[in-house]
Design a protein around this motif. Structure first.
Motif, short mmCIF file in Angstrom:
data_model
loop_
_atom_site.label_atom_id
_atom_site.label_comp_id
_atom_site.label_asym_id
_atom_site.label_seq_id
_atom_site.Cartn_x
_atom_site.Cartn_y
_atom_site.Cartn_z
N ASP A 422 0.77 -1.28 -0.07
CA ASP A 422 -0.04 0.01 -0.08
C ASP A 422 0.87 1.32 -0.03
O ASP A 422 1.98 1.28 0.70
CB ASP A 422 -1.15 -0.03 1.41
N ASN A 423 0.51 2.22 -0.97
CA ASN A 423 1.25 3.30 -0.80
C ASN A 423 0.37 4.61 -0.43
O ASN A 423 -0.75 4.68 -0.80
CB ASN A 423 1.67 3.79 -2.40
N PHE A 424 1.17 5.48 0.37
CA PHE A 424 0.45 6.83 0.70
C PHE A 424 1.29 7.79 0.43
O PHE A 424 2.57 8.04 0.49
CB PHE A 424 0.33 6.74 2.29
N ALA A 425 0.76 9.10 0.15
CA ALA A 425 1.25 10.56 -0.09
C ALA A 425 0.59 11.37 0.62
O ALA A 425 -0.52 11.53 0.54
CB ALA A 425 1.20 10.45 -1.73
N ASN A 426 1.40 12.08 1.52
CA ASN A 426 0.89 13.14 2.50
C ASN A 426 -0.19 12.59 3.24
O ASN A 426 -1.33 13.30 3.73
CB ASN A 426 0.50 14.30 1.35
N PHE A 429 -4.38 7.75 0.79
CA PHE A 429 -3.83 6.44 0.12
C PHE A 429 -3.87 6.97 -1.42
O PHE A 429 -4.78 7.40 -1.99
CB PHE A 429 -5.16 5.60 0.47
N SER A 430 -3.07 6.28 -1.88
CA SER A 430 -2.68 6.61 -3.54
C SER A 430 -2.77 5.39 -4.24
O SER A 430 -2.66 5.31 -5.66
CB SER A 430 -1.25 7.44 -3.48
N GLY A 431 -2.62 4.07 -3.70
CA GLY A 431 -2.81 2.86 -4.65
C GLY A 431 -2.31 1.91 -3.86
O GLY A 431 -1.61 1.78 -2.74
N SER A 432 -2.53 0.39 -4.21
CA SER A 432 -1.86 -0.71 -3.75
C SER A 432 -1.79 -1.63 -4.75
O SER A 432 -2.74 -1.67 -5.65
CB SER A 432 -2.98 -1.20 -2.64
#
Length: 758
Positions: A422-426, A429-432
């Motif tokens: 799982d990716n997070f920006a600031n 959640f930005s995508g997985s």
């Protein structure tokens, strides 16, 4: 390894963890074995020890046994050691010095087994052990290690064939990182250990927890197959490649590295080589360890092991937690990029009968890493609040049945791999990406003899199913998708030992893939024992690497679009080498290699859509080089390991391949001191000049990255009982270096801790 699994040493070297013999025990034991206590005549012991220092065990005994002090007459009644410990005052100091010399430098040959509270002294002066002390087990382990040290070519390796075999019979280039070296280095990540292996190159994009790639002989990162107790760890999502950032050393007992195309034995992803990792099992009825460490960059680590062993069953549980504040991946940014990793690993092996063995392995990893972004236009790495959360589960269950006195074996195994990123920006959640691999294996192997030849036939059937799932930040995100694939493989292998000197191996594999054209790979290898100490070996094989789910279906809006039409990569390679083990404790391997790769998958930029995609390159990329591996005990308590790699890697158009240094070398040593109470390790590595892409210009040119030296030092010392002090220094020279252009790496770091072993 010793009872604690991570502190053992080669047989004949002091084994830490049990304490030093007491003075009376040394005197009594020497009198029983040599007719008199050798420590009595101090001056002659000192002179004789100087002459005997570099002799082998038998010669030491003969040499020091001639020391001139006449034996004392036995005391009447009970032979208490205190009756023999009456040293004249005028010689006390000199004889104490002699005793210290014998008890430290020569203790493995002239000191007794260690006495514990659960041991008793009989009337005849012998040491009678109770059932709980484990001393007989330790003695057997030392005898086995002595045999292995005397004949390193007889060490059993898992890789190189579908069935384990001695290194002497392995015609491929194989390196082994044993438990002793893992413990002596004391590092936290497996990738740091792999820097000591010839033919292996490690690239890390920044500090701890950053993406870490491992290449073998200049191949791509997804051409390296990684096994954990037989489980394929390669991530089905991220390019069928394992990110070594999340692979900790805790709970690992052994690492084997097999170099060269091995797809005929292990399938796709083994185009460059195979790394096999074995996890820990208890070496005593009760085996426990706990380690805590802290230091630079806000780093803290705690790990432990608990194991129980019976007559037919052994079970071990490892757990670890690691966290660090880290440093910024951006050379110009102050924001630190931290990392956290939690791991649990369980392993059970049981033999319900003499013919049946069953086993279970399970490993769970939960990791969180912070990372910076690389600006698209300037190519600079800039501070960013990005977070990656990774979880992975790896499991295996197997049963092995031996028939006909062990000549005919059957193996049934089920493997399971599941990963989620799982990716997070600031904070958003930005995508997985998530994926899974399920694998079923049946294998049978038959050994038979025809005249002087010992032969083995092995056949295997494998079924694999793959899943890929991508999820965007919203239910209607364009990257939302699910994909799957399956493959059925038939494997055959023949091995023959012809007259104790010539070994040959042939392997073939046929893959029936639902998506790609069916493919057949093959491998042939041979070794010839010129003498007991010299072995020639050579191998030739073909390999393949299927396109990954991400390369076919991956999608980042405005950045990357997959190519469903991309084709599998094909390769072939040849190597030939020489193994030399002329004396006990010395081993040298020199191997030359050459390989080619066609249909190489590369990332290209589409000016029409202003996005990237992948395509197959035309022509063949070529790689060639030389590997050197050294293992040597120059002194009784000093071990040296060395490696060197020369690599020349060119793409099809003749351009130098990026992140492939021409020269890589390492030299490390472990010294055991204070009669086995401690050991010190120093490891120095050289990483030669290489090239990388400079994305500040378009098209990105290849620019040089400077060579660098990377050194580490570690110390372990037993304070009292089961308590040990540990200390280590990473990046000892405080080198400023980059594995990947633009990404910052940590400077010197100092760490210390305590370890308890029971």
């Amino acid at each position: 390894m010793d009872r604690h699994g991570d502190t053992g040493t080669e047989e004949g070297r002091p084994a830490p963890g049990r304490g030093s013999p007491r003075l009376p025990d040394i005197i009594r034991w020497q009198e029983q074995h040599f007719g008199r206590p050798l420590a009595w005549d101090c001056s002659k012991v000192l002179r004789r020890a100087g002459r005997c220092l570099f002799l082998d065990l038998g010669e030491w005994r003969e040499c020091l046994g001639r020391t001139g002090c006449p034996p004392r007459a036995p005391q009447s009644g009970s032979r208490h050691v205190t009756e023999h410990h009456r040293i004249p005052s005028h010689c006390a100091a000199r004889r104490l010095a002699a005793l210290v010399l014998c008890g430290t430098i020569l203790s493995p040959a002239f000191a007794p087994p260690l006495v514990h509270a659960d041991e008793a002294t009989a009337a005849d002066g012998t040491i009678r052990k109770q059932q709980t002390n484990g001393e007989q087990r330790q003695k057997r382990q030392r005898q086995e290690k002595r045999k292995k040290s005397a004949s390193p070519l007889e060490e059993i390796v898992v890789l190189g064939a579908r069935v384990p075999q001695p290194l002497r019979r392995a015609p491929s280039a194989i390196s082994v990182i044993d438990q002793d070296w893992i413990a002596a280095r004391g590092v936290t990540q497996v990738s740091l250990l792999l820097r000591d292996v010839p033919g292996v190159e490690v690239s890390r994009t920044g500090p701890f927890g950053s993406q870490t790639q491992v290449r073998i002989r200049g191949s791509e990162g997804n051409h390296t197959l990684v096994l954990l107790d037989g489980i394929e760890m390669n991530d089905p999502v991220s390019g069928f490649e394992l990110d070594f950032a999340d692979l900790m050393t805790s709970g690992i007992s052994r690492i084997e590295v097999l170099r060269g195309p091995q797809s005929a034995l292990y399938g796709s992803e083994a185009l460059g080589g195979v790394i096999d990792i074995l996890t820990r099992l208890p070496q005593a009825p009760r085996d426990f360890a706990l380690n805590a460490e802290g230091g630079s960059f806000g780093t803290f680590r705690i790990d432990g092991f608990a194991g129980l062993a019976g007559e037919r069953t052994r079970a071990g549980l490892s757990a670890a937690f690691f966290r660090t504040d880290g440093v910024s991946a951006s050379p110009s940014g102050p924001e630190k990029d931290g990392y956290r990793n939690a791991m649990v690993n369980g392993k059970l092996v049981s033999r319900p009968s003499e013919r049946l063995e069953v086993g279970l392995v399970a490993r769970y990893v939960d990791a969180r890493s912070e990372f910076d972004r690389q600006d698209f236009f300037s190519g600079l790495v800039l501070d960013a609040n990005n977070v990656r959360r990774f979880t992975g589960f790896y499991g295996r269950g197997y049963a092995r049945l031996s028939l006909l006195g062990g000549r005919w074996t059957h193996l049934v195994a089920a493997d399971f791999t599941d990963t989620d990123t799982d990716n997070f920006a600031n904070g958003d959640f930005s995508g997985s990406f998530s994926g899974g691999r399920q694998k079923l294996t049946w294998q049978t192997s038959l050994r038979f003899e025809t005249g002087p030849a010992q032969q083995r036939l092995t056949a295997a059937l494998e079924y694999e199913h793959f899943d890929f799932r991508a999820k965007g930040p919203s239910p209607d995100s364009p990257q939302n998708q699910k994909q799957n694939d399956r493959q059925v493989s038939l494997v055959g292998e023949y091995h023959a030992d012809l007259g104790e000197r010539l070994d040959i191996g042939l392997g073939v594999r046929h893959d029936d893939n639902r998506t790609f054209r069916n493919d057949t790979t093959w491998r042939t290898a041979a070794s010839w024992s010129v003498s007991e100490a010299i072995i020639l070996h050579a191998s030739y094989g073909t390999g393949n690497a299927d396109p990954t789910f991400f390369e076919r279906f991956g999608f980042f809006p405005g950045s990357f679009v997959g190519n469903p039409e991309v084709r599998p990569e094909r390769g072939r390679g040849f190597d030939a080498g020489l193994r030399i083990a002329p004396t006990e404790g010395f081993y040298l391997d020199v191997t030359g290699f050459r390989s080619t790769l066609k249909n190489e998958i590369a990332t290209v930029f589409d000016f029409a859509t202003f996005t990237s995609t992948v395509e197959n390159r035309q022509g063949k990329s070529k790689r060639r080089g030389v590997e050197v591996s050294l293992s040597w005990w120059p002194l009784f308590d000093l071990r040296l390991l060395g490696s060197y790699t020369y690599l020349k890697a060119r793409e099809a158009d003749g351009a130098i391949e990026v992140r492939r240094p021409t020269h890589i070398a390492s030299l490390g040593g472990s010294w055991f001191f204070a009669g086995g109470r401690g050991d010190a390790n120093l490891d120095i590595g050289y990483h030669g000049r290489q090239r990388d892409f400079d994305f500040s210009a378009f098209p990105a040119p290849r620019v040089p990255l400077s060579a660098y030296w990377l050194a580490s030092a570690a110390l372990r010392y037993r304070l009292a009982g089961p308590l040990w002090l540990t200390a280590r220094v990473e990046n000892l020279f405080d080198s400023r270096y980059q594995d990947v252009l633009g990404f910052n790496t940590p400077g010197i770091g100092v760490f210390g801790g305590l370890t308890a072993r029971y």
